[in-house]
Write a protein that holds these residues in place. Structure first.
Motif, PDB file in Angstrom:
ATOM      1  N   SER A 314       1.572  -3.790 -13.653  1.00 29.19           N
ATOM      2  CA  SER A 314       1.329  -2.902 -12.516  1.00 29.19           C
ATOM      3  C   SER A 314       2.225  -3.342 -11.361  1.00 29.19           C
ATOM      4  O   SER A 314       2.027  -4.418 -10.789  1.00 29.19           O
ATOM      5  CB  SER A 314      -0.143  -2.973 -12.100  1.00 29.19           C
ATOM      6  OG  SER A 314      -0.371  -2.185 -10.960  1.00 29.19           O
ATOM      7  N   GLU A 316       3.838  -2.673  -7.644  1.00 29.03           N
ATOM      8  CA  GLU A 316       3.764  -1.972  -6.361  1.00 29.03           C
ATOM      9  C   GLU A 316       4.499  -2.808  -5.328  1.00 29.03           C
ATOM     10  O   GLU A 316       4.085  -3.919  -5.000  1.00 29.03           O
ATOM     11  CB  GLU A 316       2.321  -1.731  -5.918  1.00 29.03           C
ATOM     12  CG  GLU A 316       2.238  -0.996  -4.579  1.00 29.03           C
ATOM     13  CD  GLU A 316       0.821  -0.633  -4.177  1.00 29.03           C
ATOM     14  OE1 GLU A 316       0.551  -0.594  -2.963  1.00 29.03           O
ATOM     15  OE2 GLU A 316      -0.008  -0.385  -5.069  1.00 29.03           O
ATOM     16  N   ARG A 325       6.480   2.293  -6.834  1.00 27.83           N
ATOM     17  CA  ARG A 325       5.566   2.036  -7.940  1.00 27.83           C
ATOM     18  C   ARG A 325       6.243   2.378  -9.267  1.00 27.83           C
ATOM     19  O   ARG A 325       7.102   3.261  -9.324  1.00 27.83           O
ATOM     20  CB  ARG A 325       4.302   2.887  -7.799  1.00 27.83           C
ATOM     21  CG  ARG A 325       3.337   2.368  -6.742  1.00 27.83           C
ATOM     22  CD  ARG A 325       2.098   3.235  -6.685  1.00 27.83           C
ATOM     23  NE  ARG A 325       0.950   2.489  -6.192  1.00 27.83           N
ATOM     24  CZ  ARG A 325      -0.288   2.952  -6.163  1.00 27.83           C
ATOM     25  NH1 ARG A 325      -0.546   4.164  -6.608  1.00 27.83           N
ATOM     26  NH2 ARG A 325      -1.278   2.223  -5.707  1.00 27.83           N
ATOM     27  N   THR A 338       1.331   7.573   2.281  1.00 27.36           N
ATOM     28  CA  THR A 338       0.650   7.996   1.052  1.00 27.36           C
ATOM     29  C   THR A 338       0.966   7.094  -0.118  1.00 27.36           C
ATOM     30  O   THR A 338       0.385   7.208  -1.173  1.00 27.36           O
ATOM     31  CB  THR A 338       1.068   9.429   0.665  1.00 27.36           C
ATOM     32  OG1 THR A 338       2.493   9.468   0.487  1.00 27.36           O
ATOM     33  CG2 THR A 338       0.666  10.425   1.725  1.00 27.36           C
ATOM     34  N   SER A 340       0.481   3.946  -1.158  1.00 29.36           N
ATOM     35  CA  SER A 340      -0.515   3.159  -1.879  1.00 29.36           C
ATOM     36  C   SER A 340      -1.914   3.714  -1.648  1.00 29.36           C
ATOM     37  O   SER A 340      -2.900   3.024  -1.785  1.00 29.36           O
ATOM     38  CB  SER A 340      -0.455   1.694  -1.432  1.00 29.36           C
ATOM     39  OG  SER A 340      -0.643   1.597  -0.049  1.00 29.36           O
ATOM     40  N   GLU A 342      -5.091   5.518  -2.510  1.00 27.60           N
ATOM     41  CA  GLU A 342      -5.884   5.996  -3.638  1.00 27.60           C
ATOM     42  C   GLU A 342      -6.821   7.082  -3.132  1.00 27.60           C
ATOM     43  O   GLU A 342      -7.462   6.931  -2.092  1.00 27.60           O
ATOM     44  CB  GLU A 342      -6.691   4.837  -4.249  1.00 27.60           C
ATOM     45  CG  GLU A 342      -5.824   3.694  -4.756  1.00 27.60           C
ATOM     46  CD  GLU A 342      -4.920   4.083  -5.909  1.00 27.60           C
ATOM     47  OE1 GLU A 342      -5.147   5.152  -6.511  1.00 27.60           O
ATOM     48  OE2 GLU A 342      -3.992   3.319  -6.216  1.00 27.60           O
ATOM     49  N   GLN A 348     -11.084  13.876  -3.903  1.00 30.08           N
ATOM     50  CA  GLN A 348     -10.691  14.508  -5.156  1.00 30.08           C
ATOM     51  C   GLN A 348     -11.393  15.854  -5.350  1.00 30.08           C
ATOM     52  O   GLN A 348     -10.826  16.782  -5.914  1.00 30.08           O
ATOM     53  CB  GLN A 348     -11.031  13.589  -6.338  1.00 30.08           C
ATOM     54  CG  GLN A 348     -10.098  12.383  -6.442  1.00 30.08           C
ATOM     55  CD  GLN A 348     -10.434  11.522  -7.632  1.00 30.08           C
ATOM     56  OE1 GLN A 348     -11.481  11.699  -8.262  1.00 30.08           O
ATOM     57  NE2 GLN A 348      -9.565  10.591  -7.947  1.00 30.08           N
ATOM     58  N   SER A 371      -3.382  16.482   1.651  1.00 25.51           N
ATOM     59  CA  SER A 371      -2.405  15.444   1.295  1.00 25.51           C
ATOM     60  C   SER A 371      -1.243  15.384   2.273  1.00 25.51           C
ATOM     61  O   SER A 371      -0.407  14.488   2.200  1.00 25.51           O
ATOM     62  CB  SER A 371      -1.853  15.722  -0.111  1.00 25.51           C
ATOM     63  OG  SER A 371      -1.181  16.969  -0.133  1.00 25.51           O
ATOM     64  N   TRP A 432      -2.548   7.346  -9.955  1.00 21.17           N
ATOM     65  CA  TRP A 432      -2.772   7.494  -8.513  1.00 21.17           C
ATOM     66  C   TRP A 432      -2.401   8.886  -8.007  1.00 21.17           C
ATOM     67  O   TRP A 432      -2.744   9.251  -6.899  1.00 21.17           O
ATOM     68  CB  TRP A 432      -1.996   6.434  -7.733  1.00 21.17           C
ATOM     69  CG  TRP A 432      -0.496   6.617  -7.720  1.00 21.17           C
ATOM     70  CD1 TRP A 432       0.224   7.411  -6.879  1.00 21.17           C
ATOM     71  CD2 TRP A 432       0.449   6.010  -8.592  1.00 21.17           C
ATOM     72  NE1 TRP A 432       1.570   7.334  -7.177  1.00 21.17           N
ATOM     73  CE2 TRP A 432       1.736   6.482  -8.225  1.00 21.17           C
ATOM     74  CE3 TRP A 432       0.350   5.108  -9.657  1.00 21.17           C
ATOM     75  CZ2 TRP A 432       2.895   6.084  -8.869  1.00 21.17           C
ATOM     76  CZ3 TRP A 432       1.508   4.704 -10.305  1.00 21.17           C
ATOM     77  CH2 TRP A 432       2.763   5.186  -9.914  1.00 21.17           C
ATOM     78  N   LYS A 433      -1.734   9.691  -8.850  1.00 26.67           N
ATOM     79  CA  LYS A 433      -1.327  11.030  -8.415  1.00 26.67           C
ATOM     80  C   LYS A 433      -2.240  12.131  -8.946  1.00 26.67           C
ATOM     81  O   LYS A 433      -2.187  13.261  -8.476  1.00 26.67           O
ATOM     82  CB  LYS A 433       0.108  11.316  -8.871  1.00 26.67           C
ATOM     83  CG  LYS A 433       1.154  10.472  -8.153  1.00 26.67           C
ATOM     84  CD  LYS A 433       2.552  10.950  -8.464  1.00 26.67           C
ATOM     85  CE  LYS A 433       2.830  12.333  -7.944  1.00 26.67           C
ATOM     86  NZ  LYS A 433       2.877  12.400  -6.468  1.00 26.67           N
ATOM     87  N   ARG A 436      -4.318  14.075  -6.612  1.00 24.43           N
ATOM     88  CA  ARG A 436      -3.598  14.665  -5.480  1.00 24.43           C
ATOM     89  C   ARG A 436      -2.900  15.967  -5.867  1.00 24.43           C
ATOM     90  O   ARG A 436      -2.265  16.603  -5.029  1.00 24.43           O
ATOM     91  CB  ARG A 436      -2.553  13.669  -4.954  1.00 24.43           C
ATOM     92  CG  ARG A 436      -3.134  12.344  -4.531  1.00 24.43           C
ATOM     93  CD  ARG A 436      -2.068  11.436  -3.928  1.00 24.43           C
ATOM     94  NE  ARG A 436      -1.615  11.950  -2.644  1.00 24.43           N
ATOM     95  CZ  ARG A 436      -2.213  11.683  -1.484  1.00 24.43           C
ATOM     96  NH1 ARG A 436      -3.286  10.906  -1.457  1.00 24.43           N
ATOM     97  NH2 ARG A 436      -1.752  12.179  -0.363  1.00 24.43           N
TER      98      ARG A 436
END
Length: 472
Positions: A314, A316, A325, A338, A340, A342, A348, A371, A432-433, A436
């Motif tokens: 992972s 970042e 990322r 935006t 990092s 979550e 959501q 967003s 993480w996307k 969004r």
């Protein structure tokens, strides 16, 4: 020294650059405003004197002086009076911009003042206008020395150009860039030009002043032509940098991929290039996305982590304005507001404040999303691409940012439907996307995952008009 001729030469060079532009930022045929950044110091004072003469024989330009009042000196108000008085004697308009320089620990007052000054100058410029500054040969030498101090490469060592873009949307000219400080002071004496002296120019705690007061006089005493030779070096660096940028732009598409709304770097393809090209392509990609390029050390660390880490690691990496990322051998570059972030379960499952979205809004101003992005649409007929059918008059249009992973979806590019969770995995969309992505619904039923697919059942008929969705 003929300042009118120097201004005309700079404008001629600008005209040539405009002619070479495939999509010029401004029309060379339109009347434009020529704005001089006017401090009242000797450099800008002689340029203002010359601009007054230029204005008398060039009616197709509106010539304006702009003085920025920083409020950092007790003499600031007196300088305003001086500038207005001198402008009247040159028969030029003089606009005064009042700004506030925020001072805080570990924040450079010099940098802050420069930032607010350029913002004030920008506020004076329309798309067709030109900014003019009084930078000269010694300023160029200072810029080269500061670039060396900061460890910059050819782009930094290119220093200042006689004609170059300003803030990407405007053009900047520097008619005095080939003139020495001695020539400028001699011109002022010859024409009895009165100018101000900013007391901060004698404070050597500022890097430029330290160079100007302590270092450059010694260099010029030893090598009298060093300002001119440094200027030639800067021009050579600029020439080499332009070639590097041309070659980088040619190669970038080989390592880039558009995934939904993201322009990502394909790391397996980037790894095929030499170390030097990897560095250039990384920097070029970041600049293309609007992020500040990394330093040499930062660039090496970024490439090492992106290319050498384990496949399931992972990654970042957070820089000043961007978070980088890695996911599935692709590098994502995300603005820090935006990068990092979550998305919470509450976010959501949120809908827009207006559950019923107006089709008219989508087609005109667009819809602002939580967003920070904007969703808009065009109503077109195009048989070469998938378009979303128009909603029926009775259908309510809404947007959500998550649906249950088991939701059955049938993207227009697949022969069969599949669960939403599996589709995100298939499309290699980073976790993480996934919360969004705007999911457009008609009467609560999914019709499009914006940027990824249109539901097959919601496709517009090839012979009729449909919506082309755009997320920006």
């Amino acid at each position: 020294m003929n300042i009118v001729s120097l201004i005309q030469l700079s404008l001629h060079q600008l005209t040539n650059k405009l002619a070479a532009e495939p999509n010029p930022l401004m029309s060379s045929a339109q009347k434009r405003k020529l704005v001089l950044a006017y401090s009242g110091g000797v450099d800008s004072e002689i340029l203002a004197h010359g601009l007054g003469q230029f204005a008398k024989v060039n009616a197709d330009f509106e010539c304006v002086l702009v003085h920025v009042h920083h409020g950092l000196s007790n003499n600031a108000d007196a300088w305003v009076e001086h500038c207005i008085s001198q402008a009247n004697s040159y028969d030029l308009a003089c606009n005064i911009k009042y700004v506030e320089v925020k001072q805080a620990p570990r924040v450079s007052v010099e940098a802050q003042a420069r930032s607010v000054r350029y913002q004030a100058l920008l506020s004076e410029l329309s798309s067709n206008d030109i900014l003019m500054t009084a930078h000269h040969q010694d300023d160029q030498l200072e810029t080269v020395l500061l670039a060396l101090k900061r460890g910059l490469g050819p782009k930094g060592l290119s220093a200042m150009g006689k004609v170059q873009r300003f803030n990407q949307q405007h053009w900047l000219i520097r008619p005095l860039l080939d003139c020495s400080k001695e020539q400028i002071e001699q011109y002022a004496r010859q024409h009895n030009i009165v100018h101000i002296e900013d007391e901060s120019n004698f404070d050597d705690k500022y890097d430029r002043n330290f160079l100007r007061l302590d270092i450059i006089p010694k260099l010029k005493h030893r090598w009298s032509a060093i300002a001119a030779t440094a200027s030639r070096s800067a021009e050579l660096c600029a020439l080499q940098q332009s070639v590097l940028e041309e070659e980088t732009i040619k190669r970038l598409p080989q390592v880039q991929q558009q995934l939904g709304c993201d322009n990502v770097l394909e790391l397996t393809k980037l790894a095929d290039f030499s170390d030097a090209w990897q560095s250039l392509l990384l920097r070029g990609h970041m600049e293309q996305l609007g992020f500040a390029p990394p330093s040499k050390v930062q660039g090496e660390q970024i490439l090492s982590q992106l290319l050498d880490a384990k496949a399931d690691a992972s990654i970042e990496l957070r820089l000043t304005d961007v978070t980088i990322r890695r996911f599935k051998n692709n590098a994502y570059f995300l603005a820090n507001e935006t990068g990092s972030l979550e998305v919470s379960p509450q976010q959501q499952h949120c809908t827009l404040q207006q559950t019923n979205i107006s089709l008219e809004d989508l087609l005109t101003a667009g819809i602002s999303l939580p967003s920070g992005e904007c969703l808009s649409a065009e109503n077109i007929v195009d048989q070469t691409q998938a378009l979303l059918r128009l909603p029926l008059a009775t259908e309510k249009v809404s947007i959500v940012f998550a649906l249950v992973g088991s939701t059955r979806c049938h993207p227009h590019f697949r022969s069969k439907g599949r669960e939403l969770k599996k589709l995100w995995q298939e499309l290699e969309l980073p976790p993480w996307k996934r919360g969004r992505v705007p999911l457009l619904c008609y009467d609560g039923k999914l019709v499009a995952a914006v940027g990824y697919w249109i539901e097959k059942s919601a496709l517009a008929h090839p012979e009729t008009s449909g919506l082309r969705l755009t997320l920006r």
